[in-house]
Design a protein around this motif. Structure first.
Motif, PDB file in Angstrom:
ATOM      1  N   ILE A   5      -0.767 -10.522 -13.946  1.00  0.00           N
ATOM      2  CA  ILE A   5      -0.920  -9.249 -13.230  1.00  0.00           C
ATOM      3  C   ILE A   5      -0.506  -9.444 -11.775  1.00  0.00           C
ATOM      4  O   ILE A   5      -0.931 -10.389 -11.102  1.00  0.00           O
ATOM      5  N   ARG A   6       0.317  -8.529 -11.336  1.00  0.00           N
ATOM      6  CA  ARG A   6       0.854  -8.624  -9.975  1.00  0.00           C
ATOM      7  C   ARG A   6      -0.151  -8.139  -8.932  1.00  0.00           C
ATOM      8  O   ARG A   6      -0.843  -7.149  -9.154  1.00  0.00           O
ATOM      9  N   PRO A   7      -0.199  -8.823  -7.796  1.00  0.00           N
ATOM     10  CA  PRO A   7      -1.074  -8.361  -6.712  1.00  0.00           C
ATOM     11  C   PRO A   7      -0.488  -7.104  -6.063  1.00  0.00           C
ATOM     12  O   PRO A   7       0.713  -6.834  -6.184  1.00  0.00           O
ATOM     13  N   GLN A   8      -1.341  -6.352  -5.401  1.00  0.00           N
ATOM     14  CA  GLN A   8      -0.920  -5.097  -4.770  1.00  0.00           C
ATOM     15  C   GLN A   8      -1.461  -5.010  -3.342  1.00  0.00           C
ATOM     16  O   GLN A   8      -2.566  -5.469  -3.070  1.00  0.00           O
ATOM     17  N   PHE A   9      -0.666  -4.403  -2.467  1.00  0.00           N
ATOM     18  CA  PHE A   9      -1.160  -4.128  -1.118  1.00  0.00           C
ATOM     19  C   PHE A   9      -2.100  -2.941  -1.170  1.00  0.00           C
ATOM     20  O   PHE A   9      -1.826  -1.954  -1.840  1.00  0.00           O
ATOM     21  N   VAL A  10      -3.223  -3.061  -0.470  1.00  0.00           N
ATOM     22  CA  VAL A  10      -4.169  -1.951  -0.373  1.00  0.00           C
ATOM     23  C   VAL A  10      -4.133  -1.313   1.008  1.00  0.00           C
ATOM     24  O   VAL A  10      -4.598  -0.192   1.185  1.00  0.00           O
ATOM     25  N   THR A  11      -3.580  -2.038   1.979  1.00  0.00           N
ATOM     26  CA  THR A  11      -3.348  -1.447   3.301  1.00  0.00           C
ATOM     27  C   THR A  11      -1.964  -1.883   3.772  1.00  0.00           C
ATOM     28  O   THR A  11      -1.483  -2.976   3.449  1.00  0.00           O
ATOM     29  N   CYS A  12      -1.332  -0.994   4.527  1.00  0.00           N
ATOM     30  CA  CYS A  12      -0.021  -1.268   5.108  1.00  0.00           C
ATOM     31  C   CYS A  12       0.046  -0.484   6.416  1.00  0.00           C
ATOM     32  O   CYS A  12      -0.308   0.703   6.445  1.00  0.00           O
ATOM     33  N   PRO A  13       0.452  -1.116   7.510  1.00  0.00           N
ATOM     34  CA  PRO A  13       0.499  -0.397   8.790  1.00  0.00           C
ATOM     35  C   PRO A  13       1.435   0.809   8.743  1.00  0.00           C
ATOM     36  O   PRO A  13       2.406   0.831   7.984  1.00  0.00           O
ATOM     37  N   ASN A  14       1.120   1.795   9.555  1.00  0.00           N
ATOM     38  CA  ASN A  14       1.992   2.955   9.717  1.00  0.00           C
ATOM     39  C   ASN A  14       3.172   2.581  10.604  1.00  0.00           C
ATOM     40  O   ASN A  14       3.113   1.607  11.364  1.00  0.00           O
ATOM     41  N   ASP A  15       4.238   3.377  10.533  1.00  0.00           N
ATOM     42  CA  ASP A  15       5.343   3.213  11.468  1.00  0.00           C
ATOM     43  C   ASP A  15       4.776   3.346  12.877  1.00  0.00           C
ATOM     44  O   ASP A  15       3.836   4.111  13.114  1.00  0.00           O
ATOM     45  N   THR A  16       5.346   2.596  13.798  1.00  0.00           N
ATOM     46  CA  THR A  16       4.823   2.615  15.159  1.00  0.00           C
ATOM     47  C   THR A  16       5.950   2.674  16.179  1.00  0.00           C
ATOM     48  O   THR A  16       7.046   2.169  15.926  1.00  0.00           O
ATOM     49  N   VAL A  17       5.678   3.311  17.304  1.00  0.00           N
ATOM     50  CA  VAL A  17       6.625   3.408  18.414  1.00  0.00           C
ATOM     51  C   VAL A  17       5.917   2.890  19.657  1.00  0.00           C
ATOM     52  O   VAL A  17       4.802   3.319  19.968  1.00  0.00           O
ATOM     53  N   VAL A  18       6.554   1.945  20.347  1.00  0.00           N
ATOM     54  CA  VAL A  18       6.003   1.412  21.597  1.00  0.00           C
ATOM     55  C   VAL A  18       7.090   1.447  22.663  1.00  0.00           C
ATOM     56  O   VAL A  18       8.278   1.460  22.357  1.00  0.00           O
ATOM     57  N   HIS A  27       8.783  -6.885  23.691  1.00  0.00           N
ATOM     58  CA  HIS A  27       7.367  -6.522  23.779  1.00  0.00           C
ATOM     59  C   HIS A  27       6.632  -7.083  22.552  1.00  0.00           C
ATOM     60  O   HIS A  27       7.126  -6.965  21.426  1.00  0.00           O
ATOM     61  N   ALA A  28       5.483  -7.702  22.790  1.00  0.00           N
ATOM     62  CA  ALA A  28       4.656  -8.192  21.686  1.00  0.00           C
ATOM     63  C   ALA A  28       3.935  -6.995  21.071  1.00  0.00           C
ATOM     64  O   ALA A  28       3.155  -6.324  21.742  1.00  0.00           O
ATOM     65  N   VAL A  29       4.232  -6.723  19.816  1.00  0.00           N
ATOM     66  CA  VAL A  29       3.667  -5.555  19.141  1.00  0.00           C
ATOM     67  C   VAL A  29       2.524  -6.010  18.231  1.00  0.00           C
ATOM     68  O   VAL A  29       2.702  -6.844  17.352  1.00  0.00           O
ATOM     69  N   GLN A  30       1.359  -5.420  18.485  1.00  0.00           N
ATOM     70  CA  GLN A  30       0.170  -5.736  17.692  1.00  0.00           C
ATOM     71  C   GLN A  30      -0.003  -4.684  16.600  1.00  0.00           C
ATOM     72  O   GLN A  30       0.192  -3.494  16.843  1.00  0.00           O
ATOM     73  N   TYR A  31      -0.334  -5.116  15.421  1.00  0.00           N
ATOM     74  CA  TYR A  31      -0.683  -4.209  14.336  1.00  0.00           C
ATOM     75  C   TYR A  31      -1.613  -4.966  13.390  1.00  0.00           C
ATOM     76  O   TYR A  31      -1.660  -6.190  13.398  1.00  0.00           O
ATOM     77  N   ALA A  32      -2.357  -4.231  12.586  1.00  0.00           N
ATOM     78  CA  ALA A  32      -3.251  -4.861  11.616  1.00  0.00           C
ATOM     79  C   ALA A  32      -2.411  -5.416  10.471  1.00  0.00           C
ATOM     80  O   ALA A  32      -1.587  -4.701   9.899  1.00  0.00           O
ATOM     81  N   ALA A  33      -2.599  -6.679  10.167  1.00  0.00           N
ATOM     82  CA  ALA A  33      -1.856  -7.298   9.070  1.00  0.00           C
ATOM     83  C   ALA A  33      -2.189  -6.583   7.764  1.00  0.00           C
ATOM     84  O   ALA A  33      -3.328  -6.187   7.535  1.00  0.00           O
ATOM     85  N   PRO A  34      -1.181  -6.385   6.911  1.00  0.00           N
ATOM     86  CA  PRO A  34      -1.437  -5.749   5.615  1.00  0.00           C
ATOM     87  C   PRO A  34      -2.426  -6.584   4.789  1.00  0.00           C
ATOM     88  O   PRO A  34      -2.503  -7.804   4.951  1.00  0.00           O
ATOM     89  N   VAL A  35      -3.161  -5.916   3.913  1.00  0.00           N
ATOM     90  CA  VAL A  35      -4.105  -6.597   3.033  1.00  0.00           C
ATOM     91  C   VAL A  35      -3.683  -6.323   1.594  1.00  0.00           C
ATOM     92  O   VAL A  35      -3.405  -5.178   1.219  1.00  0.00           O
ATOM     93  N   ALA A  36      -3.640  -7.389   0.795  1.00  0.00           N
ATOM     94  CA  ALA A  36      -3.312  -7.267  -0.625  1.00  0.00           C
ATOM     95  C   ALA A  36      -4.466  -7.840  -1.436  1.00  0.00           C
ATOM     96  O   ALA A  36      -5.226  -8.670  -0.946  1.00  0.00           O
ATOM     97  N   VAL A  37      -4.600  -7.357  -2.666  1.00  0.00           N
ATOM     98  CA  VAL A  37      -5.635  -7.876  -3.564  1.00  0.00           C
ATOM     99  C   VAL A  37      -5.004  -8.279  -4.893  1.00  0.00           C
ATOM    100  O   VAL A  37      -3.970  -7.753  -5.291  1.00  0.00           O
ATOM    101  N   ASP A  38      -5.660  -9.223  -5.527  1.00  0.00           N
ATOM    102  CA  ASP A  38      -5.235  -9.688  -6.845  1.00  0.00           C
ATOM    103  C   ASP A  38      -5.999  -8.887  -7.905  1.00  0.00           C
ATOM    104  O   ASP A  38      -6.858  -8.064  -7.589  1.00  0.00           O
ATOM    105  N   ASN A  39      -5.719  -9.135  -9.174  1.00  0.00           N
ATOM    106  CA  ASN A  39      -6.345  -8.386 -10.268  1.00  0.00           C
ATOM    107  C   ASN A  39      -7.865  -8.515 -10.295  1.00  0.00           C
ATOM    108  O   ASN A  39      -8.541  -7.678 -10.868  1.00  0.00           O
ATOM    109  N   CYS A  40      -8.402  -9.521  -9.661  1.00  0.00           N
ATOM    110  CA  CYS A  40      -9.852  -9.686  -9.612  1.00  0.00           C
ATOM    111  C   CYS A  40     -10.451  -9.018  -8.376  1.00  0.00           C
ATOM    112  O   CYS A  40     -11.644  -9.124  -8.133  1.00  0.00           O
ATOM    113  N   GLY A  41      -9.613  -8.376  -7.588  1.00  0.00           N
ATOM    114  CA  GLY A  41     -10.090  -7.723  -6.374  1.00  0.00           C
ATOM    115  C   GLY A  41     -10.232  -8.662  -5.207  1.00  0.00           C
ATOM    116  O   GLY A  41     -10.754  -8.295  -4.162  1.00  0.00           O
ATOM    117  N   THR A  42      -9.784  -9.904  -5.369  1.00  0.00           N
ATOM    118  CA  THR A  42      -9.884 -10.895  -4.305  1.00  0.00           C
ATOM    119  C   THR A  42      -8.818 -10.629  -3.245  1.00  0.00           C
ATOM    120  O   THR A  42      -7.634 -10.531  -3.574  1.00  0.00           O
TER     121      THR A  42
END
Length: 166
Positions: A5-18, A27-42
């Motif tokens: 079973i393939r892992p999936q991203f549950v969060t992904c940053p929005n497009d951003t303009v700086v 410019h150093a651009v800060q954003y929240a790193a995407p989060v992915a989960v495996d089939n066990c929710g890990t």
């Protein structure tokens, strides 16, 4: 048991303009790193292809950031992509008030934003490199491209045209 079973991203940053800070090339651009989960929710904390991780330097322009993810079993999952647009706060422009100048007329003075820098052109146009003023009487008739170069840590240049008529 084999995990297929393939892992999936549950969060992904929005497009951003700086906006680039004044006088900066990147410019150093800060954003929240995407989060992915495996089939066990890990949560999977180390997505692959993070060449442009949070805090990476971006130059003026638009860049698409793509993250891919792979779980511990080697299954590749979905991708997370978003754009980072870095805009330059200063609008560069160069023009001369008239579309053409006669050789027996007055000198031509540029309207350059920002002021300063150096001005240059090809042979035949007599131009003051510090101000961009064109000595119309000493120039050869023709169409010329004038280059306005801005020095500094983040050099930039803009072009304008001027025509000298006989």
């Amino acid at each position: 048991m084999i995990d297929t079973i393939r892992p999936q991203f549950v969060t992904c940053p929005n497009d951003t303009v700086v906006e680039l800070p004044h006088g900066s090339c990147s410019h150093a651009v800060q954003y929240a790193a995407p989060v992915a989960v495996d089939n066990c929710g890990t949560p999977i904390t180390a997505p692959l292809n993070a060449a442009t991780a949070p805090g990476s330097l971006f130059v003026a322009g638009t860049e698409t950031v793509v993250w891919t993810v792979r779980d511990a079993s080697g299954n590749y999952g979905s991708t997370c992509s978003f754009t980072v647009e870095v805009v330059h706060p200063e609008a560069y422009s160069l023009s001369y008030p008239e579309t053409s100048y006669c050789v027996d007329g007055s000198n031509a003075y540029p309207e350059a934003v920002p002021p300063g820098g150096t001005f240059s052109s090809g042979p035949g146009l007599v131009i003051d490199p510090a101000s961009g003023a064109v000595d119309v009487a000493a120039s050869t008739p023709g169409m010329y491209t004038v280059l306005h170069s801005m020095p500094g840590d983040c050099p930039n240049a803009v072009q304008g045209t001027i025509r000298i008529d006989p």
